[in-house]
Design an enzyme around this catalytic site. Structure first.
Site, PDB file in Angstrom:
ATOM      1  CB  THR A 114      -0.499   3.210  14.484  1.00  0.00           C
ATOM      2  OG1 THR A 114      -1.404   4.048  13.119  1.00  0.00           O
ATOM      3  CG2 THR A 114      -2.434   3.020  15.141  1.00  0.00           C
ATOM      4  CE1 TYR A 200       3.274   5.317   5.722  1.00  0.00           C
ATOM      5  CE2 TYR A 200       4.097   4.237   6.821  1.00  0.00           C
ATOM      6  CZ  TYR A 200       3.294   5.361   6.527  1.00  0.00           C
ATOM      7  OH  TYR A 200       2.873   6.468   8.243  1.00  0.00           O
ATOM      8  CE  LYS A 228      -0.369   4.670   6.232  1.00  0.00           C
ATOM      9  NZ  LYS A 228       0.050   4.339   6.427  1.00  0.00           N
ATOM     10  CB  ILE A 267      -3.074   1.995   4.878  1.00  0.00           C
ATOM     11  CG1 ILE A 267      -3.375   1.193   4.143  1.00  0.00           C
ATOM     12  CG2 ILE A 267      -2.596   1.519   6.681  1.00  0.00           C
ATOM     13  CD1 ILE A 267      -1.515   1.311   3.321  1.00  0.00           C
TER      14      ILE A 267
END
Length: 371
Positions: A114, A200, A228, A267
Site C-alpha cells: 500500500t 506475510y 499476516k 493489517i
C-alpha cells in the site's frame, strides 16, 4: 606451473577449508588415485556455514518486544504520498500518520504494498522508516517492510531498518523467482535473528503459498511475532488453534477472522480512510452491522490492484496531492463518482481529513514516470 593454478594453489594455502571442501581443485594430468576416483557430493553437504554475525543493537530506546507486537490489533498499511516531482510529500505523510494515531491505530506498516515500497529505492525506503520512527515511534509501533525475494537484500534492509529504530519487520516469501519450502525456511531464518518479525503470506502477489509447515518450522524463534495471512478463515483457525498469532490480510474478512476464528486483528488498507471505524470493528465485540456498512468501501478499494483504489480515495478526500508514481494510475471516472456516494452513505465525518469529498477529473491527476 600455469598462472591460474599458481593462484589456486596460493588460495588453497591460505584457506582453511580448501583441503576439506567437497569441491577440490584438481590439476590436469594428476596421478592421484584419490582425485581420479573422487565422486561428486550433493550440494547440501557443501554449504559454507554463515559466519556473519547479526548487525544489531540492544540499546533500549524505542525498542519493543515480540510480545508487544503480538498484541497489536489494528495495523494500517500506510500510504506514501508524493510531491509533483515524485519525491515523498513528508508533510502530507506526517498528517496521515498523525490521523492514524488520533483515531487509535496501534501500528503502521511503512513501505508495504500500500505504501508502494515496490516503487522505492532502498535509500528512500530506509529513510522513510527512519523518519517515521524518529517522529512517531513513541506514539505508534513502526513496522518496516524490509522483505525481498533476494535474501541478501532482505538481510541488508532489515539490518538497516532495525539500526534506524523500527520496532518490527514485515517479510514476504521470495516471489517471482520462487524457491522450495526448505528455501523459504532458510530465507526467514536469515532475517529472524535481527528483531521482531511478521511473515506475510499473500499468494495472489507472490505466486506461492507459505504453507503451515514452513510457519511451524520458524515459529520457535523468539523473534517470530506471527503471520499476516491472506488465504482465508480456515488457515487463520489452523494457526490460532496452535498458538500462532495471526493478522488478517483481507479487510473484508477481518471482522469474522477476529471474532469467529481467533485472529488478533488486521493489517489494513481500509483504515487509511476510516481508522476509527476499523478500530471499532476490532475492539468492541461482534458488530455485523458495521461490518456490512463497510463492505462496499472495502470492495471498492480492491476493484483494481491495491494501492490504486486507496490512492484515488485519499486524493478525492483532499488529504494528499493527486499524484501517482507509475505504473499506478487512478481509477476511472465512474469509480470516482461511486466513491463519493460511498463516503456520503457511511458519513464524511468518519473519514480522515476535513475537506469535502469531491469527484476529481482526469486532468486533476499527475502521473510521474521518472522518480
Amino acid at each position: 606451473m600455469p598462472a591460474v593454478y599458481q593462484q589456486i594453489s596460493a588460495f588453497k594455502s591460505y584457506s582453511s577449508w580448501g583441503k576439506d571442501s567437497v569441491f577440490q581443485f584438481v590439476r590436469p594430468n594428476s596421478t592421484s588415485a584419490h582425485n581420479r576416483s573422487a565422486r561428486w557430493t550433493a550440494p547440501s553437504a557443501a554449504i559454507i556455514p554463515n559466519f556473519h554475525l547479526p548487525m544489531r543493537s540492544y540499546e533500549v530506546k524505542n525498542r519493543t518486544s515480540t510480545d508487544d507486537i503480538k498484541s497489536l490489533r489494528l495495523i494500517t498499511a500506510i500510504k506514501t504520498p508524493y510531491l509533483p516531482d515524485g519525491r515523498f510529500d513528508l508533510e502530507a505523510y506526517d498528517d496521515l500518520v498523525n490521523m492514524q494515531i488520533e483515531d487509535g491505530a496501534d501500528g503502521v506498516i511503512v513501505g508495504g504494498t500500500t505504501g508502494e515500497g515496490q516503487l522505492m529505492s532502498w535509500d528512500e525506503h530506509i529513510m522513510l522508516i527512519g523518519h517515521t520512527i524518529n517522529c512517531f515511534g513513541t506514539a505508534i509501533k513502526v513496522i518496516g517492510n524490509t522483505g525481498s525475494n533476494s535474501t541478501r537484500e532482505a538481510v541488508h534492509a532489515t539490518e538497516q531498518g532495525f539500526a534506524v529504530g523500527m520496532h518490527a519487520a514485515l517479510h514476504i516469501n521470495p516471489y517471482y523467482g520462487k524457491t522450495s519450502l526448505e528455501g523459504m525456511v532458510a530465507h526467514f531464518q536469515c532475517v529472524l535473528p535481527m528483531g521482531p518479525t511478521i511473515v506475510y503470506n499473500v499468494p495472489s502477489r507472490t505466486g506461492q503459498d507459505i504453507p503451515p509447515r514452513v510457519i511451524h518450522s520458524i515459529a520457535g524463534s523468539a523473534n517470530f511475532a506471527g503471520v499476516k495471512e491472506c488465504v482465508g478463515h480456515g488457515r487463520v483457525s489452523e494457526y490460532t488453534k496452535n498458538g500462532v498469532t495471526v493478522w488478517s490480510g483481507n479487510d473484508d474478512e477481518c471482522h469474522d477472522s477476529k471474532w469467529d476464528h481467533g485472529a488478533t486483528g488486521v493489517i489494513s488498507v481500509t483504515s487509511n480512510l476510516v481508522p476509527g471505524l476499523m478500530r471499532e470493528l476490532l475492539s468492541q465485540g461482534k458488530n455485523p452491522s458495521l461490518n456490512k456498512k463497510l463492505l462496499p468501501l472495502m470492495k471498492w478499494l480492491f476493484c483494481e490492484p491495491n494501492p490504486i483504489g486507496v490512492n484515488t480515495a485519499l486524493a478525492q478526500l483532499g488529504v494528499i496531492r493527486p499524484i501517482f508514481r507509475l505504473p499506478y494510475v487512478p481509477l476511472p471516472l465512474a469509480k470516482r463518482v461511486e466513491f463519493v456516494k460511498i463516503v456520503k452513505e457511511i458519513g464524511r465525518e468518519h473519514f480522515i481529513g476535513e475537506k469535502d469529498v469531491q469527484v476529481l477529473e482526469d486532468d486533476d491527476f499527475m502521473l510521474v514516470g521518472r522518480y
